[in-house]
Design a protein around this motif. Structure first.
Motif, PDB file in Angstrom:
ATOM      1  N   LEU A 119       0.838  -1.194   0.000  1.00  0.00           N
ATOM      2  CA  LEU A 119       0.000   0.000   0.000  1.00  0.00           C
ATOM      3  C   LEU A 119       0.872   1.244   0.000  1.00  0.00           C
ATOM      4  N   ALA A 120       1.918   1.236   0.807  1.00  0.00           N
ATOM      5  CA  ALA A 120       2.842   2.374   0.851  1.00  0.00           C
ATOM      6  C   ALA A 120       3.536   2.577  -0.497  1.00  0.00           C
ATOM      7  N   VAL A 132      -7.454   5.379  -5.794  1.00  0.00           N
ATOM      8  CA  VAL A 132      -8.750   4.890  -5.321  1.00  0.00           C
ATOM      9  C   VAL A 132      -8.547   3.447  -4.859  1.00  0.00           C
ATOM     10  N   LEU A 133      -9.006   3.146  -3.667  1.00  0.00           N
ATOM     11  CA  LEU A 133      -8.932   1.772  -3.173  1.00  0.00           C
ATOM     12  C   LEU A 133     -10.260   1.076  -3.423  1.00  0.00           C
ATOM     13  N   ASP A 134     -10.173  -0.037  -4.123  1.00  0.00           N
ATOM     14  CA  ASP A 134     -11.353  -0.847  -4.421  1.00  0.00           C
ATOM     15  C   ASP A 134     -11.538  -1.836  -3.270  1.00  0.00           C
ATOM     16  N   LEU A 135     -12.624  -1.665  -2.544  1.00  0.00           N
ATOM     17  CA  LEU A 135     -12.940  -2.537  -1.417  1.00  0.00           C
ATOM     18  C   LEU A 135     -14.160  -3.404  -1.744  1.00  0.00           C
ATOM     19  N   SER A 136     -14.217  -3.880  -2.964  1.00  0.00           N
ATOM     20  CA  SER A 136     -15.325  -4.727  -3.372  1.00  0.00           C
ATOM     21  C   SER A 136     -15.415  -5.940  -2.462  1.00  0.00           C
ATOM     22  N   CYS A 137     -16.642  -6.331  -2.150  1.00  0.00           N
ATOM     23  CA  CYS A 137     -16.797  -7.251  -1.018  1.00  0.00           C
ATOM     24  C   CYS A 137     -17.997  -8.171  -1.185  1.00  0.00           C
ATOM     25  N   ARG A 138     -18.010  -9.193  -0.357  1.00  0.00           N
ATOM     26  CA  ARG A 138     -19.145 -10.112  -0.295  1.00  0.00           C
ATOM     27  C   ARG A 138     -19.195 -10.729   1.100  1.00  0.00           C
ATOM     28  N   ARG A 139     -20.295 -11.330   1.419  1.00  0.00           N
ATOM     29  CA  ARG A 139     -20.441 -11.997   2.710  1.00  0.00           C
ATOM     30  C   ARG A 139     -19.909 -13.420   2.631  1.00  0.00           C
ATOM     31  N   ARG A 168      -9.245   3.730   8.706  1.00  0.00           N
ATOM     32  CA  ARG A 168      -7.837   3.319   8.676  1.00  0.00           C
ATOM     33  C   ARG A 168      -7.197   3.605   7.318  1.00  0.00           C
ATOM     34  N   LEU A 169      -7.954   3.412   6.241  1.00  0.00           N
ATOM     35  CA  LEU A 169      -7.393   3.539   4.896  1.00  0.00           C
ATOM     36  C   LEU A 169      -7.555   4.934   4.299  1.00  0.00           C
ATOM     37  N   ALA A 170      -8.296   5.786   4.968  1.00  0.00           N
ATOM     38  CA  ALA A 170      -8.639   7.087   4.394  1.00  0.00           C
ATOM     39  C   ALA A 170      -7.416   7.961   4.109  1.00  0.00           C
ATOM     40  N   ALA A 171      -6.362   7.820   4.897  1.00  0.00           N
ATOM     41  CA  ALA A 171      -5.177   8.655   4.687  1.00  0.00           C
ATOM     42  C   ALA A 171      -4.377   8.232   3.459  1.00  0.00           C
ATOM     43  N   PRO A 203     -15.232   8.280   5.536  1.00  0.00           N
ATOM     44  CA  PRO A 203     -14.805   9.672   5.636  1.00  0.00           C
ATOM     45  C   PRO A 203     -14.421  10.282   4.286  1.00  0.00           C
ATOM     46  N   LEU A 204     -14.442   9.447   3.234  1.00  0.00           N
ATOM     47  CA  LEU A 204     -14.052   9.891   1.898  1.00  0.00           C
ATOM     48  C   LEU A 204     -15.200   9.673   0.917  1.00  0.00           C
ATOM     49  N   PRO A 205     -15.126  10.318  -0.265  1.00  0.00           N
ATOM     50  CA  PRO A 205     -16.088   9.984  -1.306  1.00  0.00           C
ATOM     51  C   PRO A 205     -16.036   8.489  -1.620  1.00  0.00           C
ATOM     52  N   VAL A 206     -17.191   7.908  -1.870  1.00  0.00           N
ATOM     53  CA  VAL A 206     -17.252   6.472  -2.134  1.00  0.00           C
ATOM     54  C   VAL A 206     -18.299   6.205  -3.194  1.00  0.00           C
ATOM     55  N   THR A 207     -17.981   5.280  -4.093  1.00  0.00           N
ATOM     56  CA  THR A 207     -18.916   4.877  -5.137  1.00  0.00           C
ATOM     57  C   THR A 207     -19.344   3.438  -4.902  1.00  0.00           C
TER      58      THR A 207
END
Length: 260
Positions: A119-120, A132-139, A168-171, A203-207
């Motif tokens: 990530l760094a 942009v971090l893609d946090l696509s997800c499922r259960r 945590r990831l917003a920065a 805390p950030l814009p999100v789509t």
């Protein structure tokens, strides 16, 4: 203010709409395709530019999409984000080609865990303002938490999509992109609980992407998120073979802007 954000999903160099949960590395198990476009990626990009839709995304689903992606970026410089196989070595190529941001998922995960060093590396390569971090997800189980999935949405990680993770990831980035994988491409309605979490906690814009099929669904995303989550529509749009008018969706977006 909830906005409509367009998409260009590329598979084998062609614009397609695919049921997200059917993506696989197995050549004997091709994905389920809802739509295969005759228009080129550049034509879709030009359509979005004409409609003044900003912040859409180009997603490269597997190899063989680079040339098509670059053509789309050239048709709408600064108007599209790009994701799919992005890493520190190739990210600047796409930014230089006209992408406003690069979207990253799989590169910053290893062995099912968030890799802070990777990530760094991404942040150093492009800066947080263009990432942009893609946090696509499922259960994992019905009613359970949403877990980030990687590698074309096939592999679960141990990272849950919740307030702790988002803060945590917003920065490290400018925005989040979140596909609700279990409803992606199914036109079965939005994942209400996920939209609520994103609207309440990010805390950030999100789509948000997944399942939207009508103007009422767009209104629902706006309502559930208190106007804090943008929304993508794919398979349901008439430009992708669905029943929802693209022109009506653009008009909906215009009303959102006018009311802001």
């Amino acid at each position: 203010m909830t906005r409509f954000r367009p998409c260009i999903d590329l598979h084998a160099g062609v614009v397609k709409q695919i049921v997200g949960s059917t993506l696989s590395d197995d050549p004997d198990r091709p994905p389920v395709e809802n739509f295969v476009a005759k228009r080129s990626p550049a034509e879709f990009a030009a359509l979005y530019a004409q409609a003044q839709l900003e912040g859409g995304h180009v997603i490269m689903l597997g190899p063989g999409n680079e040339a098509s992606a670059l053509a789309a970026l050239a048709a709408y410089p600064g108007g599209l984000q790009i994701g799919g196989g992005i890493n520190p070595q190739n990210a600047t190529r796409y930014l230089d080609a006209g992408a406003s941001h690069v979207i990253v998922t799989s590169y910053v995960f290893r062995d099912g865990r968030l890799d802070e060093e990777r990530l760094a590396e991404m942040v150093k390569a492009v800066g947080p303002r263009r990432l942009v971090l893609d946090l696509s997800c499922r259960r994992r189980a019905p009613g359970g938490p949403f877990y980030v999935v990687t590698d074309r949405w096939q592999k679960f990680t141990d990272l849950t999509v919740d307030g702790t993770t988002l803060r945590r990831l917003a920065a490290s980035c400018a925005e989040f992109l979140v596909h609700a994988v279990d409803v992606e491409g199914k036109q079965s309605g939005v994942e209400r609980e996920l939209v609520e979490v994103l609207g309440r906690e990010s805390p950030l814009p999100v789509t948000y992407a997944g399942g939207a099929r009508s103007l009422e669904d767009l209104d629902l995303v706006a309502q559930l998120s208190c106007g804090r989550v943008d929304v993508t529509v794919g398979s349901a749009l008439d430009i992708f073979g669905g029943g929802l008018s693209f022109d009506a969706t653009v008009a909906w977006d215009g009303r959102q802007r006018a009311a802001a």
